[in-house]
Write a protein that holds these residues in place. Structure first.
Motif, PDB file in Angstrom:
ATOM      1  N   UNK A  63      16.526  15.004   8.642  1.00  0.00           N
ATOM      2  CA  UNK A  63      17.612  15.238   7.701  1.00  0.00           C
ATOM      3  C   UNK A  63      17.156  16.161   6.585  1.00  0.00           C
ATOM      4  N   UNK A  64      18.152  16.695   5.857  1.00  0.00           N
ATOM      5  CA  UNK A  64      17.828  17.585   4.737  1.00  0.00           C
ATOM      6  C   UNK A  64      17.046  16.842   3.665  1.00  0.00           C
ATOM      7  N   UNK A  65      17.382  15.577   3.454  1.00  0.00           N
ATOM      8  CA  UNK A  65      16.662  14.791   2.456  1.00  0.00           C
ATOM      9  C   UNK A  65      15.211  14.608   2.860  1.00  0.00           C
ATOM     10  N   UNK A  66      14.989  14.360   4.156  1.00  0.00           N
ATOM     11  CA  UNK A  66      13.614  14.203   4.631  1.00  0.00           C
ATOM     12  C   UNK A  66      12.839  15.502   4.480  1.00  0.00           C
ATOM     13  N   UNK A  67      13.487  16.624   4.775  1.00  0.00           N
ATOM     14  CA  UNK A  67      12.814  17.908   4.656  1.00  0.00           C
ATOM     15  C   UNK A  67      12.442  18.226   3.209  1.00  0.00           C
ATOM     16  N   UNK A  68      13.271  17.767   2.272  1.00  0.00           N
ATOM     17  CA  UNK A  68      13.010  18.072   0.864  1.00  0.00           C
ATOM     18  C   UNK A  68      12.037  17.091   0.220  1.00  0.00           C
ATOM     19  N   UNK A  69      11.966  15.870   0.745  1.00  0.00           N
ATOM     20  CA  UNK A  69      11.131  14.848   0.102  1.00  0.00           C
ATOM     21  C   UNK A  69       9.771  14.686   0.774  1.00  0.00           C
TER      22      UNK A  69
END
Length: 930
Positions: free
Chosen positions: A163-169
Motif C-alpha cells: 500500500x501507499x502507506x506502507x511505501x511511505x512508512x
C-alpha cells in the motif's frame, strides 16, 4: 599431486565464477556463494565484502593464484587448455563445485598456518601468501545450500502490491527483476535502494563502454590492473533489506533484466489513486515524492497526466469550471501535452453553451477568450465567434429600428445587449455611440435602495440620496464647509431689505431645455407657505410660523416675505419642495378650487426589480439637439462595497455614491476614475431614549462613554485604515470643520477602569432600576460590527446591552434604549433642535423630554440675533453636551463619490451624490472585457 588435483577444480570453479561476474574480488576479501540466511536462490552469484583482517575461508583465493587466473583469462592458451583438461579429469573423478562451497561456520574457523610464499603451479591447489589458510569444504553445508528457498515471483509481488502507506512508512526497497525464469515466471530480488539511480543498468553499461583502453606500451602488470578495474564495473553493489549486519554484496548487472525502483512503486499508486478519482491522495503522494526526488523520471509526466485525468473527471461530473482551471494549469506546465487542445476546446464548448443558455454573455465571452488565448487555432473559436456575431447583428438591427421609432430606451437596451454578446461585432461602435449619446443612462452601484424594508426608525443615507434625486426644493445646499451655501432652481434673485426683515424673491422666467423643472409662479409658492403656516395643516411648521409675519404676492414672478424677527439662515428655513398647481383633467367646470397640486420632481421612479431601480427625467429633453444629458439613473444593488467596486472596474456601473476607508486610496490611484470628496462628512452618534429612566443617570452615561475605544474601532473596523484624512473621532454631532464645532473641546479618552467604577456607582444609585438595555443600529454592515464591539466592551464593565436584530420592531420613541445614528448636519443653527428631539421639524412640545438646561440653550440658539452670538451659543452647547453626556459623538467619516471619467458636468465637492445630475453628461462607452 593428489592435493593439487583435488584443489584445482575448486580454484577453476571459483575462477570461472568470478569471470562470469566480470570482476575478481579484492586481495583480502572473502568470496562465497549465496548464504542460507540471506540468499533465496543457490544459483544466484552474489559476493559479500568484509573488512581486512577477518577470519580466513577455504574458498578464498590468494593474490598470486588470482594473478594466475588473470593470466589464464588474458592470453595464456597453454595454461587455459591445461586447466580445463584438469577440470575435466577431476569432473570425471566425481568432484563438483558444490563440494567446495563455503559454509557459514567456516567464517569463524581459526586461521591456518601461513603457506609458502612461492607461487604455486597451475595444477596445484591455491596457496595463501597473506597469512590466510584454506579449509576443506563441508559437505553438510553443501546439502543445506542446495535446499535454499527460491526467489519470489514478480506476479505474486504485483498481486500483493504494498500500500501507499506502507511505501511511505517502511524502509524503501527496489525490486531487481532477474533474467532467470523460474517455471517460466519472472523472479525478483528485493534489495535496498541501489546506486546509481535511476537508469542503473544503463549507467553501468555506459561506464563500461566509456572505460578507456590500456595504452599500447603498458606492461603486463598495468594491463592486469587495467582489466581488473574494468571488470569491477560489471558488478552492482547491493544490500539486502533485512540484513542488520549491512553486508555488501555484488551482483553481475547482466543477470538483471530491469529494476522496479521504490519511486516507481509510489508513482504506480499515484496512477491508481487518479484512476479511482482520489485526487487529493494522488497529489499528496505526488508532491511528497517530488519533494524527496524532484527530478525522478516520470514524475512530471505523471503530474501532467494526473491533471488531465482530474480535468476529465470534473467535466464528466458537471464541474467544467474546475476542469478548465486544471487544463489551464496543465497548459502552463506542458503546452505540448498530447490532446490538450481538444480537451480544452471540449471543456470551453460546454462552458460557453451553459453560459448562453443562462444569458450570461460576458461569462461566455470570458471562456471563449480563454480558448482564443491558449489555442488560437482551435476550430471552435471560429464557430462560436460566428454564432455570437450573428446574434449581435440581429440586436443591432433591432436597435436601429427602435431608434427610428423614437423608442430610445428600448434601442439602448437592445444595443447594450448586442455589446454584451459580442463587442467585436460590425457596426456596433457607431450604432452604440448614436443611441447612447441620445439617451444617456447613468448606472450606479448601491448597497441599499431607498425603499428597502427596515425597522430602523430614522432616515438612512439611501433615503436622503433618492430624496435629493427626485425632489426639487425651493433652496438647495450647494456646498458645506464652514458654512452652507445655497442655490435655487426656481429663483433668479432674492434680496434682503429692512436689515434682513424682508426678502424680495424673483422667479425665473424660463428654463434650459435640459432642466427637468416645472415652472412655478408666485401663487404656487404662496400656497406652499400658507400650508406650512396653518397650525392645523399636516405640513405645519411651527418654527416657520414664528419667523414669518406676512407673505405678499407682487406679481406672478415676484413675491415678498416679511419676518417678525430676522432669521440667521433664511435659505435653511425655506428649503422645502413647492408643489405646482395644474388643472384637474376630470373637472369639467375648470374651477381653480379643483386644481391638483403636483410635487416637483427631477426624476421619477420608472421601474424596479429585485436588484435594480430605474429613475427617469420627469421632463424629457427635446430632440434635434447637439448635446444631451443624463436621461435616466439606474441603481444596481450589490452585496458589499467590494462587489460594487468590482462592478465599477468591470464596467457594469459608472458611479459609486459613497466609498470610504482603505478602498478610497486604491481608486484614487486608478486613472480611469474621478474620486470626489463629499463636502459633508457622515457623522455617527450614540443617542439615548429620553423615556429610559436608567439612562437618566449621569454616571451610567459617562461609564458608557469611557468604555468605548473609539479610535481602535474607527481604524480597525470602519475605515480599516489609520489615515486621518478618511475619518476621525469627534466630540460633537456636527462636522469638525463647521464653525459651530469648538476646536478647544477635548476628546474623551478610553478608560475601562474608570468606566467600571462609574457603572458600579450607577448600580448603587439605581438599585432595582438597573437592568439590561437595548441598542438599535443604522443598517450598515461595518457600523453594525462596530456596535457589536461596543456591546462586547460594555459587557466587560458589567452592562448587559442587547444589539437588536435589523428586523426588530421599533419606532422613534419606543422599542429601544440606545440608538447608533448616522447623519449629515450642514446647518447646526437650524438642524440641532430637531436632531436633539429626534424629530423632522422643530416643535416646542418635543423639548419636554430634554433637561431644562438643554431646552433653554436650544431656545437661546433659536433667538440669537447675529451669527457671532449663535456661534458662541453652539460652542457652549458643544461643551455642555460633552460634559453631561447627553449623547456620545463617536466618529465622522469622509466618504467619496467615484465616477468613471466618461461622466462629466458634476460638481467638485458635492453635498449629495446626485447633486445637479440633470446637468451631467455620460459619454458613449461599453465594456469590452469580461
Amino acid at each position: 599431486m593428489v592435493a593439487s588435483t583435488s584443489c584445482l577444480p575448486y580454484f577453476l570453479s571459483k575462477s570461472c565464477e568470478e569471470l562470469c561476474l566480470n570482476r575478481l574480488p579484492n586481495r583480502r576479501s572473502q568470496t562465497r556463494l549465496i548464504s542460507r540466511s540471506v540468499m533465496m536462490d543457490k544459483n544466484l552469484d552474489l559476493i559479500p565484502r568484509i573488512s581486512h583482517g577477518s577470519n580466513s575461508s577455504p574458498s578464498v583465493v590468494s593474490s598470486r593464484v588470482r594473478r594466475r587466473a588473470f593470466a589464464l583469462t588474458t592470453g595464456s592458451l597453454r595454461t587455459l587448455l591445461n586447466s580445463f583438461l584438469c577440470f575435466a579429469l577431476l569432473a570425471v573423478a566425481g568432484f563438483s563445485q558444490e563440494a567446495y562451497a563455503q559454509d557459514d561456520a567456516a567464517e569463524e574457523s581459526p586461521a591456518a598456518p601461513a603457506a609458502s610464499e612461492n607461487p604455486p603451479a597451475e595444477t596445484e591447489p591455491p596457496a595463501e601468501s597473506d597469512g590466510e589458510t584454506a579449509a576443506e569444504p563441508n559437505p553438510e553445508t553443501n546439502q543445506q545450500n542446495n535446499q535454499s528457498v527460491g526467489l519470489p515471483r514478480l506476479e505474486d509481488l504485483l498481486t500483493n502490491f504494498p500500500t501507499a502507506e506502507e511505501l511511505m512508512t517502511k524502509k524503501p526497497s527496489d525490486w531487481l527483476v532477474l533474467n532467470k525464469l523460474e517455471n517460466g515466471k519472472e523472479v525478483v530480488l528485493e534489495v535496498q535502494p541501489v546506486a546509481p539511480r535511476p537508469d542503473t543498468l544503463q549507467k553501468i553499461e555506459t561506464s563500461i563502454d566509456e572505460f578507456p583502453p590500456f595504452p599500447r606500451d603498458a606492461t603486463d602488470k598495468q594491463k592486469e590492473q587495467h582489466v581488473l578495474k574494468r571488470e569491477q564495473l560489471f558488478k552492482m553493489s547491493i544490500f539486502l533489506p533485512d540484513d542488520k549486519s549491512e553486508k555488501e554484496y555484488f551482483l553481475d548487472y547482466r543477470q538483471v533484466d530491469r529494476i522496479l525502483y521504490h519511486e516507481d512503486k509510489l508513482l504506480q499508486w499515484v496512477t491508481q489513486y487518479g484512476n479511482e478519482g482520489k485526487f487529493r491522495e494522488a497529489f499528496d503522494l505526488l508532491f511528497k515524492l517530488k519533494r524527496l526526488v524532484p527530478d525522478w523520471p516520470g514524475v512530471e509526466e505523471q503530474h501532467d497526466k494526473l491533471l488531465q485525468i482530474e480535468a476529465q473527471y470534473n467535466l464528466d461530473n458537471g464541474n467544467p469550471d474546475s476542469a478548465l482551471a486544471l487544463l489551464m494549469a496543465l497548459y502552463d506546465r506542458n503546452r505540448k501535452f498530447q490532446g490538450l487542445s481538444a480537451e480544452f476546446g471540449k471543456t470551453v464548448n460546454k462552458l460557453v453553451d451553459e453560459s448562453l443558455q443562462q444569458e450570461q454573455y460576458r461569462r461566455a465571452r470570458f471562456y471563449l477568450g480563454r480558448l482564443r488565448a491558449y489555442f488560437p487555432d482551435n476550430p471552435l473559436n471560429g464557430t462560436w465567434e460566428s454564432r455570437l456575431n450573428n446574434a449581435a447583428q440581429d440586436l443591432i438591427q433591432k436597435s436601429l429600428s427602435q431608434y427610428g421609432e423614437g423608442n430610445y430606451s428600448g434601442a439602448l437596451e437592445s444595443v447594450n445587449n448586442a455589446a454584451e454578446i459580442w463587442p467585436e461585432a460590425d457596426r456596433l461602435n457607431d450604432t452604440y455611440r448614436r443611441i447612447a449619446e441620445r439617451y444617456q443612462v447613468l448606472k450606479v452601484g448601491v448597497l441599499r435602495f431607498a425603499d428597502d424594508a427596515k425597522n430602523y426608525p430614522f432616515e438612512t443615507d439611501a433615503e436622503v440620496r433618492i430624496e435629493n434625486l427626485k425632489n426639487a426644493n425651493l433652496f438647495e445646499k450647494q456646498s458645506a464647509q464652514e458654512v452652507a451655501l445655497y442655490s435655487s432652481p426656481y429663483l433668479s434673485n432674492w434680496v434682503p431689505t429692512r436689515l434682513g426683515k424682508k426678502l424680495t424673491f424673483d422667479l425665473r422666467a424660463q428654463f434650459q431645455s435640459w432642466e427637468p423643472y416645472q415652472p412655478l409662479n408666485s401663487f404656487d409658492i404662496y400656497d406652499a407657505l400658507q400650508r406650512r403656516l396653518e397650525a392645523n395643516s399636516p405640513d405645519a411648521d411651527e418654527r416657520l410660523r414664528n419667523y414669518i409675519e406676512r407673505v405678499d404676492v407682487k406679481s406672478p414672478s415676484r413675491f415678498e416675505i416679511t419676518f417678525s424677527k430676522v432669521p440667521l439662515r433664511p435659505e435653511a428655513l425655506l428649503s422645502f419642495p413647492v408643489e405646482h398647481r395644474v388643472p384637474n383633467p376630470n373637472d369639467e367646470s375648470n374651477q381653480a378650487i379643483n386644481d391638483l397640486f403636483m410635487p416637483p420632481s427631477r426624476f421619477e421612479l420608472q421601474s424596479s426589480t429585485e436588484t435594480t431601480r430605474t429613475y427617469v427625467r420627469s421632463t424629457s429633453e427635446p430632440s434635434e439637439q447637439t448635446l444631451y444629458h443624463v436621461a435616466a439613473v439606474e441603481e444596481i444593488k450589490y452585496e458589499s462595497l467590494e462587489k460594487s467596486i468590482q462592478g465599477l472596474v468591470r464596467g457594469e456601473i459608472s458611479m459609486l455614491p459613497s466609498v470610504r476607508g482603505e478602498l478610497v486610496s486604491l481608486l484614487q490611484d486608478d486613472g480611469r476614475f474621478f474620486v470626489q470628496r463629499r463636502s459633508l462628512p457622515q457623522s455617527y452618534v450614540l443617542q439615548f431614549n429620553p423615556n429610559t429612566e436608567m439612562l437618566k443617570n449621569r454616571e451610567l452615561r459617562r461609564g458608557l462613554a469611557y468604555a468605548i475605544d473609539r479610535q481602535e474601532i474607527l481604524q480597525n473596523i470602519i475605515l480599516q485604515s489609520d489615515n486621518p484624512e478618511l475619518g476621525r473621532v469627534i466630540s460633537a454631532p456636527f462636522p469638525s470643520e463647521n464653525q459651530a464645532y469648538d476646536p478647544l473641546s477635548e476628546l474623551r479618552p478610553y478608560d475601562l477602569t474608570l468606566a467600571y467604577s462609574l457603572v458600579e456607582a450607577a448600580k448603587a444609585n439605581l438599585k432595582e432600576k438597573f437592568g439590561p438595555l437595548k441598542l438599535i443600529c443604522v443598517p450598515d454592515p461595518r457600523i453594525r460590527q462596530a456596535a457589536e464591539k461596543m456591546v462586547q466592551e460594555w459587557g466587560r464593565i458589567g452592562l448587559e446591552i442587547e444589539l437588536l436584530d435589523e428586523n426588530a420592531a421599533t419606532d422613534r420613541k419606543s422599542g429601544w434604549d440606545l440608538v447608533l445614528r448616522e447623519h449629515r448636519m450642514a446647518e447646526p443653527i437650524v438642524e440641532l433642535w430637531p436632531y436633539m428631539t429626534m424629530s423632522d421639524v422643530a416643535r416646542a412640545e418635543d423639548l419636554v423630554d430634554l433637561p431644562s438646561w438643554l431646552r433653554q440653550e436650544l431656545v437661546d440658539l433659536e433667538n440669537a440675533g447675529d451669527l457671532r452670538t449663535a456661534t458662541r451659543s453652539l460652542h457652549m452647547l458643544h461643551n455642555q453636551l460633552q460634559a453631561n453626556v447627553e449623547m456620545i459623538p463617536l466618529w465622522e467619516v469622509n466618504d467619496y463619490i467615484v465616477l468613471r471619467k466618461t461622466v462629466t458636468g458634476f460638481p467638485l465637492a458635492p453635498v449629495y451624490p446626485y447633486q445637479g445630475v440633470e446637468q451631467w453628461s455620460s459619454q458613449a462607452w461599453f465594456p469590452t472585457g469580461f
